[in-house]
Scaffold this motif. Structure first.
Motif, mmCIF file in Angstrom:
data_model
loop_
_atom_site.group_PDB
_atom_site.id
_atom_site.type_symbol
_atom_site.label_atom_id
_atom_site.label_comp_id
_atom_site.label_asym_id
_atom_site.label_seq_id
_atom_site.Cartn_x
_atom_site.Cartn_y
_atom_site.Cartn_z
ATOM 1 N N PRO A 161 0.655 -1.197 0.104
ATOM 2 C CA PRO A 161 0.274 -0.010 -0.147
ATOM 3 C C PRO A 161 0.778 1.335 0.045
ATOM 4 C CG PRO A 161 0.041 -1.091 2.039
ATOM 5 C CD PRO A 161 0.546 -1.996 1.212
ATOM 6 N N VAL B 53 -0.896 4.244 -4.329
ATOM 7 C CA VAL B 53 0.771 4.090 -3.738
ATOM 8 C C VAL B 53 1.235 5.224 -3.153
ATOM 9 C CG1 VAL B 53 2.770 2.906 -3.600
ATOM 10 C CG2 VAL B 53 0.753 1.701 -4.223
ATOM 11 N N ARG C 120 -0.874 7.430 -0.677
ATOM 12 C CA ARG C 120 -0.784 6.978 0.462
ATOM 13 C C ARG C 120 0.671 7.545 1.078
ATOM 14 N NH1 ARG C 120 -4.372 3.025 -1.320
ATOM 15 N NH2 ARG C 120 -2.420 1.775 -1.723
#
Length: 202
Positions: A9, A166, A169
């Protein structure tokens, strides 16, 4: 080919960029291969690859970072001087390019809804008006993944969508979000980097 399995993530340490990052690249926005918006629906800002000569050990692949555009040539609608970005450096094995390129997808501010948050329904990517010739400065803050070939165009687009998430985050973590706060960063080295990023001559 891209390996099977779920993607991580986030990318990079929660403590912030570590050597060799941040990496500085800059140049005028130039025309690329003409595929980003037309074929993939993913607008990119390309800059000359000559700046990579200073980083001979930099791997090809997908990275995340922050960008600024010369405000004398382009003013972002929300007056955000620094914007998040995801970028590829390399040859794009799916298209078998012969020359190395730097292709930057500029994302909306992290405070805005993410257009790539879900794969349900048609995927849309953030688009800015054309700004060819505008000076751009880029700070690469981390590495996401290597380049892959793909079995289909849809598979390539889906992986780029995940790259965007990705990157978002990763940049939302405090040690990275400070690079998006021009003039408000707490640490001296971060202030120095953001000053360079926005320090266009008038």
């Amino acid at each position: 080919m891209r390996p099977d399995g779920p993607r991580d993530p986030v990318a990079g340490s929660d403590d912030g960029p570590s050597a060799p990052y941040p990496i500085r690249l800059s140049g005028p926005v130039i025309k690329g291969f003409g595929r980003g918006s037309k074929e993939l629906g993913i607008p990119t800002a390309n800059i000359p690859a000559e700046g990579l000569d200073e980083y001979p050990d930099l791997s090809v692949g997908v990275y995340y970072g922050v960008v600024a555009l010369d405000p004398a040539r382009f003013a972002y609608e929300d007056d955000a001087p620094i914007l998040p970005a995801v970028l590829s450096i390399g040859y794009n094995p799916f298209y078998k390019n012969k020359t190395k390129s730097i292709e930057i997808h500029i994302m909306p501010p992290l405070s805005a809804p993410s257009p790539t948050a879900t794969a349900d329904g048609p995927v849309t990517f953030h688009k800015l008006p054309d700004f060819y010739g505008t000076p751009l400065r880029l700070l690469i803050l981390g590495y996401i993944r290597p380049e892959f070939d793909y079995v289909s165009l849809d598979a390539l687009v889906e992986d780029i969508r995940v790259d965007c998430e990705v990157a978002r985050r990763s940049l939302q973590r405090p040690a990275y979000a400070s690079y998006l706060a021009a003039g408000r960063a707490d640490e001296e080295d971060v202030r120095g980097q953001t000053s360079w990023l926005t320090g266009f001559e008038s």
